[in-house]
Scaffold this motif. Sequence first.
Motif, mmCIF file in Angstrom:
data_model
loop_
_atom_site.group_PDB
_atom_site.id
_atom_site.type_symbol
_atom_site.label_atom_id
_atom_site.label_comp_id
_atom_site.label_asym_id
_atom_site.label_seq_id
_atom_site.Cartn_x
_atom_site.Cartn_y
_atom_site.Cartn_z
ATOM 1 N N VAL A 371 0.648 -1.446 -0.020
ATOM 2 C CA VAL A 371 -0.169 0.013 0.010
ATOM 3 C C VAL A 371 0.787 1.115 -0.090
ATOM 4 N N PRO A 372 1.872 1.605 0.972
ATOM 5 C CA PRO A 372 2.638 2.614 0.734
ATOM 6 C C PRO A 372 3.256 3.073 -0.348
ATOM 7 N N SER A 373 3.348 2.005 -1.352
ATOM 8 C CA SER A 373 4.113 2.276 -2.637
ATOM 9 C C SER A 373 3.319 3.122 -3.624
ATOM 10 N N PHE A 374 1.909 3.385 -3.291
ATOM 11 C CA PHE A 374 1.028 4.291 -3.807
ATOM 12 C C PHE A 374 1.425 5.712 -3.733
ATOM 13 N N GLY A 375 2.062 5.747 -2.437
ATOM 14 C CA GLY A 375 2.527 7.256 -2.356
ATOM 15 C C GLY A 375 4.100 7.553 -2.622
ATOM 16 N N LEU A 376 4.602 6.589 -3.450
ATOM 17 C CA LEU A 376 5.925 6.852 -3.853
ATOM 18 C C LEU A 376 6.280 8.105 -4.353
ATOM 19 N N ARG A 377 7.244 8.898 -3.958
ATOM 20 C CA ARG A 377 7.581 10.126 -4.799
ATOM 21 C C ARG A 377 9.374 10.125 -4.932
ATOM 22 N N LEU A 378 9.183 10.435 -6.120
ATOM 23 C CA LEU A 378 10.769 10.346 -6.789
ATOM 24 C C LEU A 378 11.546 11.763 -6.317
ATOM 25 N N GLY A 379 12.633 11.693 -6.138
ATOM 26 C CA GLY A 379 13.205 12.714 -5.960
ATOM 27 C C GLY A 379 14.612 12.614 -5.183
ATOM 28 N N GLN A 380 15.520 13.635 -4.729
ATOM 29 C CA GLN A 380 16.400 13.398 -3.726
ATOM 30 C C GLN A 380 16.209 13.386 -2.311
ATOM 31 N N ALA A 381 17.004 13.075 -1.538
ATOM 32 C CA ALA A 381 16.779 13.222 -0.100
ATOM 33 C C ALA A 381 16.637 14.355 0.596
ATOM 34 N N THR A 382 15.761 14.616 1.414
ATOM 35 C CA THR A 382 15.375 15.985 1.981
ATOM 36 C C THR A 382 16.672 16.163 2.755
ATOM 37 N N ASN A 383 16.856 17.621 2.979
ATOM 38 C CA ASN A 383 17.776 18.064 3.950
ATOM 39 C C ASN A 383 17.751 17.495 5.320
ATOM 40 N N ASP A 384 16.459 17.158 5.783
ATOM 41 C CA ASP A 384 16.467 16.451 7.191
ATOM 42 C C ASP A 384 16.641 15.149 7.046
ATOM 43 N N ALA A 385 16.605 14.479 5.949
ATOM 44 C CA ALA A 385 17.240 12.925 5.874
ATOM 45 C C ALA A 385 18.636 13.053 5.994
ATOM 46 N N LEU A 386 19.144 13.883 5.454
ATOM 47 C CA LEU A 386 20.744 14.170 5.131
ATOM 48 C C LEU A 386 21.446 14.487 6.558
ATOM 49 N N ALA A 387 20.460 15.331 7.296
ATOM 50 C CA ALA A 387 20.876 16.052 8.453
ATOM 51 C C ALA A 387 20.765 15.179 9.811
ATOM 52 N N ALA A 388 21.441 13.815 9.582
ATOM 53 C CA ALA A 388 21.334 12.989 10.619
ATOM 54 C C ALA A 388 21.818 13.603 11.994
ATOM 55 N N GLY A 389 21.249 13.332 13.305
ATOM 56 C CA GLY A 389 21.743 13.951 14.544
ATOM 57 C C GLY A 389 21.880 15.202 14.660
ATOM 58 N N SER A 390 22.504 15.762 15.702
ATOM 59 C CA SER A 390 22.398 16.972 15.817
ATOM 60 C C SER A 390 23.638 17.841 16.035
ATOM 61 N N GLY A 391 24.560 17.453 14.909
ATOM 62 C CA GLY A 391 25.711 18.001 14.626
ATOM 63 C C GLY A 391 25.784 19.743 14.184
ATOM 64 N N PRO A 392 26.803 20.329 14.398
ATOM 65 C CA PRO A 392 26.805 21.642 13.592
ATOM 66 C C PRO A 392 26.036 21.899 12.383
ATOM 67 N N ALA A 393 26.821 20.905 11.290
ATOM 68 C CA ALA A 393 26.497 20.919 9.961
ATOM 69 C C ALA A 393 24.924 20.537 9.833
ATOM 70 N N ALA A 394 24.273 19.778 10.740
ATOM 71 C CA ALA A 394 22.715 19.367 10.496
ATOM 72 C C ALA A 394 21.961 20.493 11.124
ATOM 73 N N THR A 395 22.372 21.194 12.518
ATOM 74 C CA THR A 395 21.529 22.227 12.911
ATOM 75 C C THR A 395 21.844 23.580 11.810
ATOM 76 N N ALA A 396 22.955 23.925 11.128
ATOM 77 C CA ALA A 396 23.170 24.887 10.345
ATOM 78 C C ALA A 396 22.201 24.631 9.004
ATOM 79 N N VAL A 397 21.893 23.458 8.744
ATOM 80 C CA VAL A 397 21.032 23.343 7.253
ATOM 81 C C VAL A 397 19.739 23.324 7.937
#
Length: 684
Positions: A371-397
């Motif tokens: 069922v979730p495949s019907f909501g598939l959206r193609l694209g790049q990973a979001t900033n939140d996905a890339l910004a794992a954790g709470s490091g300075p680079a993640a907080t900055a983005v």
Amino acid sequence: MTALSRLVIAGRWWVVALWIVLAALGGFAAPRATQRLTFDFGLPGQPGYEANVDILKTFGSGGIGAPVLLVVGDGSSEVPAAEPIAQAVAKAAPGARIATYADQSDLLADDGRTGVVLVYPIPIASDQPYASALAQLRPAAEELTRELGTPVVVTGRDALNFAEGDTGGNPLAETLAGGIGAAIVLALVFGSFLALMPLVIAAASILTTFLILWGLTGLTDVSFVVQYLLALIGLGVAIDYALLLVTRWREETGNGSTPEEAVRTAMSTAGRSILFSGITVAVSLAALIAVPVPFIRSVGYTGLLIPVLSVAASLTLLPALLLILGRRLSWPHRRTTDPESRLWRGVGRFVVRHRWVAATAAAAVLIILAVPSFGLRLGQATNDALAAGSGPAATAVRSLDGNGPGAGLSAPVEILTDTPSEVVEKIRTVDGVGGVAAPGQWRSGAGESVVDVWTQDDASSSSGAAVAAEIRTVAEDLGARVGGIPAQDADFIHTVYGSAWWILIAIVVVTFVLLAVALRSIALPAKALLLNVVSLGAAFGITVWIWQGGHGTELLFDRQPSGAVTVWIPIAIFAFLFGLSMDYEVFLLSRIKEEHDAGHTTDEATVHGVARTGRLVTSAALILFLAFVSLSQIPTADVKILATGLALGIIIDATIVRGVLAPALVAALGPVNWWWPWGPKEKP
């Protein structure tokens, strides 16, 4: 198979010698092949890609490459002057294209307390194109933080995707990890040194594939991604085939056959299944060659080589080794040679006895997973996905959103135009635009300028992507050319998925014909294809649920949800899973048909088929699962998403689909399974 068996038996030592030479040459070729792999995800002929090529050629940076962002300030006070920061950046990344909040007001937050310096370093040919630039910019930012007394943090898509000191994945290390897992599973299956045989076959086929790949890199561009697929999927596929043949050989020797007789029988039964299975896998992966994208084509070339070389090694080197070493390696013989598993015999009996209940329950589970495949959206990973954790680079983005310059700044739309003022004026009227940067120095000697436009929302979100599309339309109406990550992703989706339907039809038709000839049935291949659709739907669904929906990404991968599935991943998952799933279907159905041809009723044949292949299929699937788990250790988010889909897809297919749904439907169809219009009438 009879002729091939005779040839291998007579020339066993020559066969082994030939494969030793090929493997040695492959070991020599492997590092040279990987050095010649490319890092281009281009779309020749597509407007977004061509604009990106011209931007890179004219200005030396940008285009498909996302910018590095230096976020200045922490929101507690006004940002310092930008000039010393720009000078430090220019020194750390010579030749970089730079825009600062001093001359581009949209790079400054509404409250004036957070500013951004936009940097396009000159890329290098690598899976980490900004590796050298980031290595210089990070210490420069730390020094600026000390000098200015305000935080200066390096962030952006590349900075988040590759942590400091990250060198990317190592195919050898990942393959060894997968090999160790495979060795443990094989040792449990065989209880003897026969467990070494599949590993030897995998090593020989992988090294030989690298040898051919080396030659292929001299003829065409081959993507760096294939080294991981070749090593880990090659490991799993080769072991699958070898496991099937060794199991059948051991069964025959346990029934009193000589090693030569056992080889002949194993080749005529399991060997035939391996041949047709390998051809089916090769067809599904070769279809990628028809996709008009060089990167995907190179995956298709390699995908074609993996099953072909695995089949070749399994049907020549493996029987030769079994003839030479098989008896010796059967020690300590801690497992019975009877291939039937009590557990799977019980499963088979239960499924056959309750066929409709089992089929309905299995189908319901698969539909829920899909069922979730019907909501598939193609694209790049979001900033939140890339910004794992709470490091300075993640907080900055994350500070780009809200009252900041705009979350879409991590992946701007790049516009190539000779009328920048007109473009800027018109673009600012588009709802959802976060800002525009058009420094005077971003102008070529021929009079063309680059204008960067970014969305307020993350460009990888559905709302951000819609605004990016509107920006592109407005700019192109003014005669400008539009590049950047959003434009190239949109072109990729149109190019690949717009023509995918006829590729799918071709795969289905060819696969149906191959299976119909192999199984001498019309119903069985039709059912196999239907089950593959359901299995693929479940794999896509659970991948979307985990990565796009964010259920378990932090627990399993220490990552935020991606918000989208990278544009090339679904077609890669389809190609590999379609072929690998068909492997297990062929293993199961071939054994059921063999039992039926031996005089058993359909119900009896189904129980025997499940009992004799259940342990084999689950062991093979577990080995592939472990290989894909190893693949998921590659730090790139895209590879992690691909590995998730493949790993969970394989387990779902080997258990729910092949262990329950497939045998339940065979039992339910009864005599219909064996209808073949070009042969004698089958008994029920």
